[in-house]
Design an enzyme around this catalytic site. Structure first.
Site, PDB file in Angstrom:
ATOM      1  N   ARG A  32      50.090  47.556   6.064  1.00 25.19           N
ATOM      2  CA  ARG A  32      49.382  47.252   7.311  1.00 25.19           C
ATOM      3  C   ARG A  32      50.055  47.921   8.515  1.00 25.19           C
ATOM      4  O   ARG A  32      49.416  48.159   9.531  1.00 25.19           O
ATOM      5  CB  ARG A  32      49.258  45.739   7.502  1.00 25.19           C
ATOM      6  CG  ARG A  32      48.506  45.073   6.350  1.00 25.19           C
ATOM      7  CD  ARG A  32      47.895  43.757   6.722  1.00 25.19           C
ATOM      8  NE  ARG A  32      47.695  42.896   5.558  1.00 25.19           N
ATOM      9  CZ  ARG A  32      46.697  43.026   4.681  1.00 25.19           C
ATOM     10  NH1 ARG A  32      45.814  43.976   4.812  1.00 25.19           N
ATOM     11  NH2 ARG A  32      46.600  42.197   3.653  1.00 25.19           N
TER      12      ARG A  32
ATOM     13  N   ASP B  91      47.392  38.176   8.744  1.00 21.12           N
ATOM     14  CA  ASP B  91      47.569  39.541   8.232  1.00 21.12           C
ATOM     15  C   ASP B  91      47.015  40.586   9.201  1.00 21.12           C
ATOM     16  O   ASP B  91      47.205  41.787   8.991  1.00 21.12           O
ATOM     17  CB  ASP B  91      46.886  39.685   6.866  1.00 21.12           C
ATOM     18  CG  ASP B  91      47.617  38.881   5.790  1.00 21.12           C
ATOM     19  OD1 ASP B  91      48.802  38.542   5.996  1.00 21.12           O
ATOM     20  OD2 ASP B  91      47.002  38.584   4.752  1.00 21.12           O
TER      21      ASP B  91
HETATM   22  C1  S3P Z   1      47.858  35.144   0.867  1.00 23.44           C
HETATM   23  C2  S3P Z   1      48.314  34.256   1.797  1.00 23.44           C
HETATM   24  C3  S3P Z   1      48.930  34.633   3.083  1.00 23.44           C
HETATM   25  C4  S3P Z   1      48.765  36.116   3.394  1.00 23.44           C
HETATM   26  C5  S3P Z   1      48.947  36.985   2.198  1.00 23.44           C
HETATM   27  C6  S3P Z   1      47.983  36.597   1.090  1.00 23.44           C
HETATM   28  C7  S3P Z   1      47.211  34.619  -0.354  1.00 23.44           C
HETATM   29  O1  S3P Z   1      50.287  34.291   3.057  1.00 23.44           O
HETATM   30  O2  S3P Z   1      49.631  36.513   4.426  1.00 23.44           O
HETATM   31  O3  S3P Z   1      48.728  38.347   2.533  1.00 23.44           O
HETATM   32  O4  S3P Z   1      46.482  35.376  -1.030  1.00 23.44           O
HETATM   33  O5  S3P Z   1      47.407  33.439  -0.653  1.00 23.44           O
HETATM   34  P1  S3P Z   1      50.775  32.759   3.195  1.00 23.44           P
HETATM   35  O6  S3P Z   1      51.132  32.271   1.857  1.00 23.44           O
HETATM   36  O7  S3P Z   1      51.939  32.842   4.115  1.00 23.44           O
HETATM   37  O8  S3P Z   1      49.631  31.966   3.754  1.00 23.44           O
END
Ligand code: S3P
Length: 452
Positions: A405, A332
């Site tokens: 972001r 992120d």
């Molecule tokens: C998150 C996991 C991430 C992240 C998202 C929040 C979460 O994504 O990019 O902003 O809270 O489980 P992924 O599922 O691709 O890991």
């Protein structure tokens, strides 16, 4: 869930200095609400973000009969137990929050009532096959909607109830890509399954769900990037309520801290930031680049999450290559890494980050456009970007494309650009970082906000 259009006007700014706090971690906030709602009794959560994403999860549980009250800093959740949720009176609106939709897809697949989940324009373009397919494989009656790509499924998502005597099955799943949302959806559905949930990721993604389940006595075992939940082992089939504090969000702290790294003469500290190793890729990378970063441990928050005060001071940063497992630990933060790369010495290369194309916007394409608008030489790759730093930045007019972001990363570039920069679509920042512009102003940044 939509708010009025907001515009930031950002001007070239002098040194940023101060010690601040940022809103609670978004990922931990969603999960604290989920585990509070499923607990047996009244849980108290402090430090929960007031951002719209966590609010979407809170409202979803309210609509399923969970009483949730908020006073100044405490959210009180009257948990109903694993089997106590009620059929919602309406569709569940997940707003911009992919985490709400994907985690609830898992949880709601195990219920004996049906649900339908919708989202905003950005969420409606995000792939949902990654949760729907494995949930179906374990017997869930879950359907998505056809969209852009022929083999993909998108929101809205509909889930039909399990009928009397029917249960989700055990599953062994080797995930094609690391994803905490998919892993968490499968673990939450695993609480309702007749057999074990065994998951392996190519690289360990953020492990907040596992930490919380372990803290609550759920029969879970982890080893590296593997996790097994076996509901047939000895356990209470539920958990007692808890009092948890949500640590500051490292993905939000990244903005004031990277701003400090970028603007000459700056030094900024952020207190009580979550420093779970699955989230600290950015800070580890900065240390590798000999940036001025230090951290002082300050205790533990929800689910035994470590916290620290992180301090960053300005210094010359040289470009470098970021790829592999590091990317998962800072997925992120890549937009803000791009902003930093614009003022670093030489080339920064970001690889292995194709997942960025399916976030709140296509963050590779959007950041390439943002950098180009500020006059930063940049090449877009299928899985990343190559950015050449140190060119003088010119003021730019940016549209966030509904991506918080992107809006905040462009704001950082505006702090060093000549003249004034305009960031449209800044209302998107409310999803994760309410009060961002005011907090940056308190450090010395020249940002004004206009609501239209
Ligand atoms: C998150 C996991 C991430 C992240 C998202 C929040 C979460 O994504 O990019 O902003 O809270 O489980 P992924 O599922 O691709 O890991």
């Amino acid at each position: 869930m939509s708010s009025a259009r907001k515009r930031y006007r950002v001007r070239h700014s002098g040194p940023l200095r101060g010690t601040i706090r940022v809103p609670g971690d978004k990922s931990i906030g969603h999960r604290s609400l989920i585990f509070g709602a499923l607990g047996r009794g009244v849980s108290r959560i402090t430090g929960l973000s007031e951002g719209l994403d966590n609010a979407a999860t809170r409202e979803a549980f309210r609509s399923m009969g969970v009483a949730i009250e908020t006073t100044e800093d405490t959210t009180t959740v009257h948990g109903v137990g694993l089997r106590g949720l009620r059929m919602p009176t309406d569709v569940i609106d997940c707003g911009n929050s992919g985490t709400t939709m994907r985690l609830l897809a898992g949880l709601l697949s195990g219920q004996r009532f049906g649900t339908r989940m919708v989202g905003d324009e950005s969420l409606t373009r995000r792939p949902m096959g990654r949760v729907i397919k494995p949930l179906r494989a374990r017997g869930a009656h879950i359907a998505g909607t056809a969209g852009d790509k022929p083999d993909e499924l998108y929101p809205p998502i509909s889930i039909a109830p399990l009928i009397e005597g029917e249960a989700l099955k055990g599953i062994e799943y080797s995930m094609p890509i690391a994803s905490a949302q998919v892993k968490s959806a499968l673990l939450l559905s695993g609480l309702y399954a007749s057999g074990p949930t065994a998951i392996e990721e190519p690289v360990l993604s953020r492990d907040h769900t596992e930490r919380m389940m372990l803290a609550l006595g759920v029969p879970l075992q982890t080893a590296g990037a593997s996790v097994v939940l076996d509901p047939n082992l000895e356990w209470a089939r539920g958990w007692q309520p808890f009092e948890w504090h949500v640590p500051g969000d490292p993905s939000s702290a990244a903005f004031p801290l990277i701003a400090a790294a970028m603007v000459p003469g700056s030094q900024v500290s952020v207190q009580d930031v979550c420093v779970n190793p699955t989230r600290t890729g950015l800070f580890d990378w900065l240390r590798l680049l000999s940036a001025n970063v230090s951290h002082r441990p300050t205790g533990h928050g929800a689910g035994d999450e470590p916290m620290a005060e992180i301090t960053v001071a300005h210094g010359t940063i040289r470009g470098s290559v970021a790829g592999g497992e590091l990317i998962v630990r800072m997925i992120d933060e890549i937009p803000v890494v791009c902003a930093l790369a614009a003022v670093s010495k030489g080339r920064t290369e970001i690889r292995d980050a194709a997942e960025l194309r399916v976030k709140e916007s296509d963050r590779i394409a959007t950041m390439a456009q943002v950098l180009g608008a500020f006059g930063v030489p940049c090449e877009e790759l299928p899985d990343g970007l190559i950015i050449t730093g140190s060119a003088p930045l010119r003021g730019a007019h940016i549209e966030s494309r509904g991506d918080h972001r992107i809006a905040m990363s462009a704001t950082l570039l505006g702090l060093l650009a000549e003249g004034e920069s305009v960031i449209d679509g800044a209302e998107s920042v409310e999803t994760s970082f309410p009060g961002f512009a005011a907090l940056m102003r308190s450090l010395g940044a020249s940002i004004t906000e206009e609501t239209r």
